[in-house]
Design an enzyme around this catalytic site. Structure first.
Site, PDB file in Angstrom:
ATOM      1  N   LYS A 128      15.831  21.787 -11.483  1.00 20.42           N
ATOM      2  CA  LYS A 128      15.144  20.515 -11.736  1.00 20.42           C
ATOM      3  C   LYS A 128      16.003  19.512 -12.499  1.00 20.42           C
ATOM      4  O   LYS A 128      16.749  19.850 -13.396  1.00 20.42           O
ATOM      5  CB  LYS A 128      13.864  20.762 -12.564  1.00 20.42           C
ATOM      6  CG  LYS A 128      12.779  21.508 -11.865  1.00 20.42           C
ATOM      7  CD  LYS A 128      12.061  20.718 -10.774  1.00 20.42           C
ATOM      8  CE  LYS A 128      11.363  19.491 -11.286  1.00 20.42           C
ATOM      9  NZ  LYS A 128      10.081  19.785 -11.902  1.00 20.42           N
ATOM     10  N   SER A 175      14.554  21.437 -16.699  1.00 25.34           N
ATOM     11  CA  SER A 175      13.355  22.242 -16.899  1.00 25.34           C
ATOM     12  C   SER A 175      13.764  23.542 -17.569  1.00 25.34           C
ATOM     13  O   SER A 175      14.846  24.068 -17.320  1.00 25.34           O
ATOM     14  CB  SER A 175      12.699  22.524 -15.552  1.00 25.34           C
ATOM     15  OG  SER A 175      11.912  23.697 -15.627  1.00 25.34           O
ATOM     16  N   HIS A 228       0.841  -1.210   0.000  1.00 21.31           N
ATOM     17  CA  HIS A 228       0.000   0.000   0.000  1.00 21.31           C
ATOM     18  C   HIS A 228       0.873   1.256   0.000  1.00 21.31           C
ATOM     19  O   HIS A 228       0.437   2.292   0.492  1.00 21.31           O
ATOM     20  CB  HIS A 228      -0.948   0.039   1.202  1.00 21.31           C
ATOM     21  CG  HIS A 228      -1.726  -1.227   1.397  1.00 21.31           C
ATOM     22  ND1 HIS A 228      -3.010  -1.391   0.924  1.00 21.31           N
ATOM     23  CD2 HIS A 228      -1.393  -2.396   1.986  1.00 21.31           C
ATOM     24  CE1 HIS A 228      -3.436  -2.616   1.229  1.00 21.31           C
ATOM     25  NE2 HIS A 228      -2.460  -3.249   1.877  1.00 21.31           N
TER      26      HIS A 228
END
Ligand code: ARG
Length: 465
Positions: A280, A274, A153
């Site tokens: 980034k 980016s 999960h």
């Protein structure tokens, strides 16, 4: 090529709509190879003289060279690559080129080309998948001692070795390879000689053609031979499942390379930046592989849908089998070519993985197991540990931070040996079942996968194309 029965030329829109030349030119090499085998056989059964065989064969080879050199013009009026090759042949050797198609139909011809193409594609995909397995195996060997939380999960569950996690993917790709190798047997069947659907009135030696083209078998029903696209469906389906596995791996790479996880770092060469945010470093390749999985599923569903309502034998609908197939090959080959080096160059942040294990409750099951060994029923032990964890959360502590007195509030049977039982390496190695994360088990599986990999390499070495 079929103008005899017609009194009017084809409408230009119809010509453009029905043509497949724009995409089936990709089959030129297979088409010529098949034609050469057909011509050789026509010579053997005496339908062509040896001189004719030589002239046509030389002509076909000449056309092959021209295609490779980009020295031909594709004309949509030819309809498809089969007609184009015959036209170029006739341009090169004169009317004798018209004898090439004796005892053959485009229906068995296109089926043959596809079998040859899918055979090669299967081998390529198997080879590249094995290369990815090799990269993953090398990382697994380097990270037997790297411990991280295993998740269910997406919640920290129980600690595992990073090698164990990677080996799960090696297993998945191993099944993909096994599926493709299995379906190869159904690709490796020669349809030529089936004609339009009912064979031919010439005494074709179909076995000779199959042998020259290195097919293991030949269709024993001429209708099935031209109607069957199961082998394409199986290949597309094998690729779809392979993409599922690549996509799941990519999803984990995206998660792990986020600052929140910081478990891995992908090499700069496999990331992009980016245009606006200078800081980034994006895992674009992993994201795109995940995204492109959609079109590979689409190609499978599209072909299944094309086939489902078709009466036997050939129907023009079947021309729709090619673009999706080519797209799947390009997509899967493109993904695998990047995934192997991307996995090989991936840096693993073992310290962060370890910290994630130390700062969680993934040894909680082991405390319960410890209590079970002190003769407390598991269900009751589960409850005790749940309360202990709740206490820890309130105290902002982890299990190993508790004093013996704190432990004993919950179960007086807890002794000093609890600390050893909850220590991380101990917890991992305690799971010493076959296929489990204990060091010894992981090492056994690494060896097993290595020998499976060399079996795949043997298959690749001996496969006849
Ligand atoms: N271009 C066709 C295809 O790709 C080749 C077979 C055409 N046969 C025919 N009878 N029209 O399916």
């Amino acid at each position: 090529m079929w103008g005899g029965r017609f009194t009017q030329p084809t409408n230009k829109l119809v010509e453009a709509y029905t043509a497949s030349l724009a995409f089936d030119r990709r089959l030129a090499e297979e088409d010529i190879r098949g034609s050469l085998a057909h011509v050789h056989m026509l010579g053997k059964i005496g339908v062509l003289t040896q001189d004719e065989v030589t002239t046509i064969s030389d002509g076909l080879q000449n056309v092959q060279q021209k295609i490779a050199a980009g020295d031909v013009t594709y004309d949509v009026a030819d309809e498809d690559i089969h007609m184009s090759v015959e036209k170029w042949l006739t341009e090169a050797i004169g009317p004798l080129g018209g004898k090439l198609h004796t005892g053959r139909s485009r229906n068995d011809q296109v089926a043959l080309d596809l079998h040859l193409y899918v055979r090669r594609a299967t081998v390529d995909v198997v080879r590249l998948t094995a290369a990815l397995q090799e990269a993953l195996l090398a990382q697994a060997e380097a990270h037997v001692d790297t411990v991280l939380p295993g998740y269910t999960h997406l919640q920290r569950a129980q600690p595992i070795r990073f090698a164990h996690h990677l080996l799960a993917y090696v297993a998945m790709f191993g099944r993909d390879i096994a599926r493709l190798i299995d379906s190869y047997a159904r690709v490796d069947v020669c349809p030529l000689g089936a004609g339009a659907l009912a064979g031919a009135s010439f005494p074709l030696d179909r076995h000779m053609v199959a042998e020259e083209l290195a097919f293991a078998d030949l269709y024993d029903n001429s209708i099935d031979a031209v109607s069957d696209r199961d082998f394409v469906v199986e290949f597309l389906s094998g690729c779809a499942l392979l993409m599922t596995h690549l996509s799941r791996l990519c999803e984990e790479l995206v998660l792990w390379s986020s600052q929140e996880f910081a478990f891995i770092e992908l090499d700069d060469a496999f990331c992009t930046g980016s245009s606006i945010m200078p800081q980034k470093k994006n895992p674009d390749v992993a994201e795109l592989v995940r995204g492109k999985t959609g079109r590979v599923y689409g190609n499978l569903v599209a072909l299944l849908t094309v086939l489902k309502g078709l009466p036997l034998a050939y129907n023009k609908d079947m021309q729709e089998d090619k673009e999706g197939l080519f797209d799947t090959v390009d997509t899967v080959v493109g993904a695998l070519k990047l995934m192997a080096p991307m996995m090989a160059t991936m840096r693993v942040n073992g310290a962060n993985m370890r910290q994630a294990v130390e700062q969680d409750f993934s040894n909680a099951t082991d405390l319960a197991d410890y209590l079970v060994r002190k003769n407390i029923p598991f269900r009751q032990a589960h409850e005790i540990v749940g309360k202990t964890v709740l206490y820890c959360i309130a105290q902002q502590k982890f299990l190993l931070d508790l004093s013996l007195d704190e432990f004993r509030q919950f179960a007086p049977k807890i002794g000093n040996d609890v600390y050893e039982a909850l220590a991380i390496e101990r917890v991992v190695d305690a799971r010493d079942v076959y296929g489990g994360p204990a060091r010894e088990q992981v090492e056994i599986v690494i060896e097993k996968r290595k020998s499976a990999l060399s079996e795949t390499e043997q298959w690749l070495k001996h496969v006849n194309l």
